[in-house]
Structures are given as C-alpha cells and as structure tokens.
Design a protein around this motif. Sequence first.
Motif, PDB file in Angstrom:
ATOM      1  N   GLY A 261       0.803  -1.217   0.000  1.00  0.00           N
ATOM      2  CA  GLY A 261       0.000   0.000   0.000  1.00  0.00           C
ATOM      3  C   GLY A 261       0.830   1.258   0.000  1.00  0.00           C
ATOM      4  N   ARG A 262       2.159   1.109  -0.060  1.00  0.00           N
ATOM      5  CA  ARG A 262       3.081   2.238  -0.169  1.00  0.00           C
ATOM      6  C   ARG A 262       4.382   1.717  -0.769  1.00  0.00           C
ATOM      7  NH1 ARG A 262       7.562   0.507   2.651  1.00  0.00           N
ATOM      8  NH2 ARG A 262       7.157   0.003   4.829  1.00  0.00           N
ATOM      9  N   PRO A 263       5.207   2.603  -1.344  1.00  0.00           N
ATOM     10  CA  PRO A 263       6.391   2.145  -2.065  1.00  0.00           C
ATOM     11  C   PRO A 263       7.525   1.685  -1.153  1.00  0.00           C
ATOM     12  CG  PRO A 263       5.863   4.461  -2.585  1.00  0.00           C
ATOM     13  CD  PRO A 263       5.001   4.043  -1.449  1.00  0.00           C
ATOM     14  N   TRP A 264       8.575   1.239  -1.795  1.00  0.00           N
ATOM     15  CA  TRP A 264       9.776   0.720  -1.141  1.00  0.00           C
ATOM     16  C   TRP A 264      10.470   1.804  -0.325  1.00  0.00           C
ATOM     17  CZ3 TRP A 264      14.907  -0.333  -4.174  1.00  0.00           C
ATOM     18  CH2 TRP A 264      15.812  -1.035  -3.363  1.00  0.00           C
ATOM     19  N   GLY A 265      10.899   1.444   0.866  1.00  0.00           N
ATOM     20  CA  GLY A 265      11.703   2.310   1.721  1.00  0.00           C
ATOM     21  C   GLY A 265      12.721   1.464   2.456  1.00  0.00           C
TER      22      GLY A 265
END
Length: 402
Positions: A261-265
């Motif tokens: 639900g959110r990009p790579w970090g």
Amino acid sequence: MVSLQLGSPERSSQPRPQRRGVMLLLSVMVALSLGLASFYTWRQGSLFAIGCLFGLTLYHSSFGFASSYRKLIVSGQIQGVLAQLLMLALASLLFAPFLLTRSAQGAVAPVGLQGAVGAFLFGVGMQLGSGCACGTLYTIGAGSSMMLFTLISFCLGSFWASLLDGWWSGWPRLQPHSFLGDWGLPGLWVQLLLLAGIAWALWQWKRQTAPTTETGSLPEAEFSLEASLPRWQQWIYGPWPLVVGGVVLAILNTLTLWIAGRPWGVTWGFTLWTAKLAQALGWDPRSTTFWSQGFPAEALQQNVFADITSVMNLGIILGSALAATLAGRMGVRKPPSRLGVIGALLGGILMGFGARMAFGCNVGAYFSGIASTSWHGWLWIGFALLGTLLGIRLRPWFRLPG
C-alpha cells in the motif's frame, strides 16, 4: 550505489556456484517467507520475498546510485544515470494507476529547507560511506565487512535525528505536492518529459565530449546501455545489464506498492532497530515526541518482524548473499584501510541523519518519491548531487578511490 565492483560485467562467464551456500540460503529464505506468512500475514511473507529479489537484482546488475553519480562527475560515464532515468520513468508509469485511483499511497512529503539540508548531508555521506541505504545492505550480504561500519553508524545517525525531530519543525517548507496529485494524468506526462529531457541532455553532452572513432561515431562499447537481454544462465548466475536491473527494480517497487500500500523504503528499518536496542538498554521512548505517539510508538511495541521495512531489509541482505553464492563470489572482504573505516563511520552518520531530515534516502525519497511524482523527490536529488560534489572531494582524505 557502492564503489565496490560487486556483480560487475567483468565477472567470469563461467561462474562456479558455491552450492552449499546456495542451498542453505534458499532454505532459510523459504522458511522465513513461510514463517512470516503464517505468524503474520501473506503480505509480510510476500514482501520479504520481494526484498530478497531486490537484493538479488541489486547484486546481479551492480545497480549503482552513489557510484553512478561519482562516475558521471569524475569520468563522465552516463550509463548508470541513464539506467536510473529509465527506472524512474517506468516506475512512474506503473505507479500512476494505483496513485490516481488512490488504491495505494505514494511517497509524497513536504518541500522545504529541511529536506534540502538532509539530502545534501546524505549526498556527502554516501560518497564517504561508499554506498547508500540499499547499497549498504546488499554489499553486506555479499561479504563486505567495511559496510558493517557504515550500517552501524547509519542506524545511529538516523536514530539520533529522530530524537531531534522537533529542531527543524519551524523551518520554511511547502505542503506536500506531486504532479499527479496537483494535475492528475497530465502531471505524469510532465514528469516523463522532464526525465526524457534530462536523458537527452546527458546524451548530447556525451556526444560532444566523448572521443570518437575513425568514422566519427561514439565508441559503442563505452556508450551502450547494454540493453540486450541476458542469456538464461545469466538470469541465474549474473551479471545483468544495468538496463535490466533498472527495469526489474521498477517492477519490484510497483509490486511493493501494490502489496504494502506504499512504495519501497529502507531507512525506517535502521531507525527502528536502533530504537529497539536503545529501549532494551533502558532508554524511555516517552522522553521524546517522535517515539511517544503515533506510528513510531506502535512500531516499538510490536515485534520487529511485524515491520514491513525491516523484513524487506533482511530480504535484501539474504537476496544479495544468494546472488553472490550463485556467482561463486561470496567471501568476507576486509576494509581497505583504517581511514576507510573512519570514512565509512562518518558517511553512515551523515546518511542516517540526512535521511531522517529529508523524509527518506535514495530509495524512499529519490526512487519512490520521484516514481510517486513528488516534488520532494526532485528536491532531494538536486541537493544530494550537490552533497555528492563535496563528498567526492573528501574521499581522498580517507584514501578512498575516485
């Protein structure tokens, strides 16, 4: 990303896999993926597996962030930066349906002095530390002992910055903006035009500055992006062309966006690990605003394997270790010198502190930020390049190669 030529195209065309290591790593990775899926959710197990694929891709393609900038500035090599531009363009296209329908949240953050200063510090740090956030992880997985020093100080720098989070809260900044969020689909075309314009400018600059052959054309071996697909053996053992690495990274980041639900970090995992260690040693998180409320407080109360970034970071280490054993190149590498270790420690501190200030590192702010069409991603790379210029000048002080 790193100055070490791990997984470079010069690798032997007939690799000798370290079979015991391959079997051991595959067993551990499968067990962890199934265990995470059983104890938590299928998403956690899937994201760990994606982290492993990130590590394998980074190693096999030697996909560089810090080293690509340094090669551009020092010797005029543009292949690495062009591969990054392709990666960003493809990721922007793949992210757009999720962000426009709001089925996932992009990496969008405020634009201001805080982010500029943080990105500049990170740019200096990734040259002194000879790697960035994901570069630190994947080179550790491949056996670099010096990068352990970078990781330790990276964690400390990020945690230190979290304790001082209120210091820059009053600095001037704009609210979060993105091309997609502000202009919708036309904003995507604006970003793609920007990326294409930068690629064209680099191409033209190279044409004017590169030595020519007798026919007046650019040397193909020097300028080619090696866009041909690897043979089937290369998919397993490596090496991969830079372009292939960029394409695979864009696809994996999109899978992360879809599942998480959110990009790579990357950096948040370092901050959390250090906070948990500090808490075990007696530190009281209620003494700081950042750790006493909201998501950080919840993350401290949970097991580290419940944290998405942490399990993906572990996957990067194991995935790169698998790639190194498949290539027959796994082995512990000693630091080049004591001054090199000092540079790694200082670089890690600067990267950790800078990433916390700038709402992310080369992954969370630059790659995922620009893929989300966030203005802060563009601010990040601009000031990180300025920091890179200073970092390159400082590298000889620590006997680091140019």
